[in-house]
Design an enzyme around this catalytic site. Structure first.
Site, PDB file in Angstrom:
ATOM      1  N   LYS A 111       0.829  -1.202   0.000  1.00 37.83           N
ATOM      2  CA  LYS A 111       0.000   0.000   0.000  1.00 37.83           C
ATOM      3  C   LYS A 111       0.874   1.268   0.000  1.00 37.83           C
ATOM      4  O   LYS A 111       2.091   1.193   0.168  1.00 37.83           O
ATOM      5  CB  LYS A 111      -0.933  -0.017   1.216  1.00 37.83           C
ATOM      6  CG  LYS A 111      -1.958  -1.157   1.188  1.00 37.83           C
ATOM      7  CD  LYS A 111      -2.816  -1.147  -0.068  1.00 37.83           C
ATOM      8  CE  LYS A 111      -4.147  -1.851   0.094  1.00 37.83           C
ATOM      9  NZ  LYS A 111      -4.077  -3.327   0.057  1.00 37.83           N
TER      10      LYS A 111
HETATM   11  C1  PLP Z   1      -5.393  -4.164   0.678  1.00 36.78           C
HETATM   12  C2  PLP Z   1      -6.858  -4.048   0.741  1.00 36.78           C
HETATM   13  C3  PLP Z   1      -7.601  -4.552   1.816  1.00 36.78           C
HETATM   14  C4  PLP Z   1      -7.012  -5.411   2.893  1.00 36.78           C
HETATM   15  O1  PLP Z   1      -5.913  -4.912   3.519  1.00 36.78           O
HETATM   16  P1  PLP Z   1      -4.838  -5.901   4.221  1.00 36.78           P
HETATM   17  O2  PLP Z   1      -4.073  -4.941   5.081  1.00 36.78           O
HETATM   18  O3  PLP Z   1      -4.012  -6.512   3.145  1.00 36.78           O
HETATM   19  O4  PLP Z   1      -5.600  -6.872   5.023  1.00 36.78           O
HETATM   20  C5  PLP Z   1      -8.967  -4.326   1.838  1.00 36.78           C
HETATM   21  N1  PLP Z   1      -9.578  -3.661   0.850  1.00 36.78           N
HETATM   22  C6  PLP Z   1      -8.911  -3.176  -0.206  1.00 36.78           C
HETATM   23  C7  PLP Z   1      -9.647  -2.427  -1.267  1.00 36.78           C
HETATM   24  C8  PLP Z   1      -7.526  -3.372  -0.308  1.00 36.78           C
HETATM   25  O5  PLP Z   1      -6.880  -2.939  -1.379  1.00 36.78           O
END
Ligand code: PLP
Length: 397
Positions: free
Chosen positions: A186
């Protein structure tokens, strides 16, 4: 994106401070921790950055979604409207809450279409989880107005859109709760981590409690704290929080780099008549982690995806064929395959996700390509990329 492209002494220093005290737990150990509270510090800084009253930092974005659903009282048999284009976690969180995902069409923002959401409402609808996909935003003003009018809870999955705004207001602060992810890919990362934000103090308290076995976090003796309700463990460690704290301080720099890169790409893309850009309700608020664009049809999009790869233009996603982000490929979800029986199995009549028909979303996703915008591109990288793209689009005619 993503934040891991820019690790340096700042992350090392924050982590080192935690290792020096040996206190990896976010609660208690007041004397031993020598005033170092990384999770707490992150929560304060993140709330301030977003202009929201409360933040709870947790183990992941997926955990954040589960926490938000629980805190908002969404549970067994409740219908939750979700988009078919998202990361699978959005749907998993709804299913593991015992609730029933209801898929509604997206529009050219690549996010839930307000008109389609309105059509999907039933008496059992308790929440809408809008997902701000690929760094940009849904028509969040229309969606919040709609949910307010219908008395339905709006939760924002802003996991991919940290730092993005709509008319100056941070994404994640429009709904009753907003969810963020700081996983390794992210915009900013904790290694693994997530957060929920809200202006509502009661929701915040329930969220923080639910993420820590229902603890009320009152008093100084953890063993004597009350448990007003059940919870689970979605806690983050101080080590992860420390990484996130260093990354959070770089967020504005990251956004500025991404936006500058995006501007150059957009400038060039505008000269190709067969390429149209994703609709962005407030261009200035786009976090610019991706540049998403449409080709005239599915065949052209597939051909372009292949041609871009062949010319070395990496980081282009054709989500329509991707196993993680679009309903079309989610056979395990459509078949409700889980290691154990899911609460949704008891819902009458049981939803049949194989028969979900979303022609508009299919048509949009079939034409969509998203290009990841990297922080680490040099001017030369960007020039080479633009040249290669120009060659691909010229050949397409
Ligand atoms: C990455 C993501 C998640 C989940 O996040 P994690 O930290 O990997 O559990 C949920 N929703 C969206 C749209 C994402 O891109």
């Amino acid at each position: 994106m993503p934040g891991f492209e820019k690790f340096d002494d700042a992350e090392r220093k924050e982590v080192q401070e935690v290792l020096e005290t040996g206190v990896l737990f976010r609660y208690g150990f007041d004397a031993a921790r020598q005033g170092r509270w990384k999770a707490l510090e992150f929560e304060k800084a993140f709330s301030e950055r977003l202009g929201v009253r409360h933040c709870h930092l947790c183990a992941s974005g997926t955990a954040a979604l589960s926490i938000a659903l629980a805190a908002c009282g969404i549970g067994a048999g409740d219908e939750v409207i979700v988009p078919p284009f998202t990361f699978v976690a959005t749907v998993e969180a709804v299913l593991f809450a015992g609730a029933v995902p209801v898929f509604a069409e997206i529009d050219e923002t690549l996010c839930l279409d307000p008109g389609a959401v309105e059509k999907a409402f039933t008496e059992r609808t308790r929440a809408v989880v809008v997902v701000h996909m690929c760094g940009s935003m849904a028509k969040i003003d229309a969606l919040s107005a709609l949910c307010r009018k219908r008395g339905v809870t709006l939760i924002e999955d802003a996991c991919q859109s940290v730092g993005a705004t709509f008319q100056g207001k941070a994404l994640g602060t429009f709904g009753r709760m907003g969810c963020f992810s700081f996983d390794p890919v992210k915009t900013i990362t904790c290694g693994e981590g997530g957060a929920v934000v809200t202006d509502d103090e009661t929701l915040y308290r329930v969220a923080a409690g639910f993420a820590d076995h229902g603890h009320d976090h009152e008093g100084t003796d953890r063993g004597r704290e009350g448990h007003p309700f059940l919870g689970t463990n979605f806690r983050i460690s101080e080590l992860n929080a420390a990484v996130g704290l260093a990354q959070l301080k770089k967020l504005d720099t990251f956004l500025a780099i991404q936006r500058a890169h995006k501007e150059k790409l957009v400038e060039r893309l505008r000269s190709f008549p067969n390429v149209t850009l994703r609709q962005i309700p407030d261009e200035a608020g786009d976090s610019a982690t991706f540049l998403s664009f449409f080709l005239p049809d599915e065949a052209a999009a597939r051909k372009t995806t292949a041609a871009l790869a062949e010319k070395g233009v990496d980081g282009c996603f054709y989500w329509y064929d991707n196993n993680w982000h679009y309903l079309r490929q989610w056979d395990h979800i459509k078949s409700l395959k889980a290691p154990a029986r899911l609460p949704i199995m008891l819902v009458e009549p049981r939803p049949d996700y194989h028969s979900v028909h979303l022609p508009r979303s299919d048509a949009i996703m079939g034409r969509t390509i998203s290009m990841q915008i990297k922080l680490s591109w040099t001017d030369a990288d960007l020039e080479n990329r633009l040249d290669a793209m120009a060659r691909v689009f010229d050949e397409m005619g």
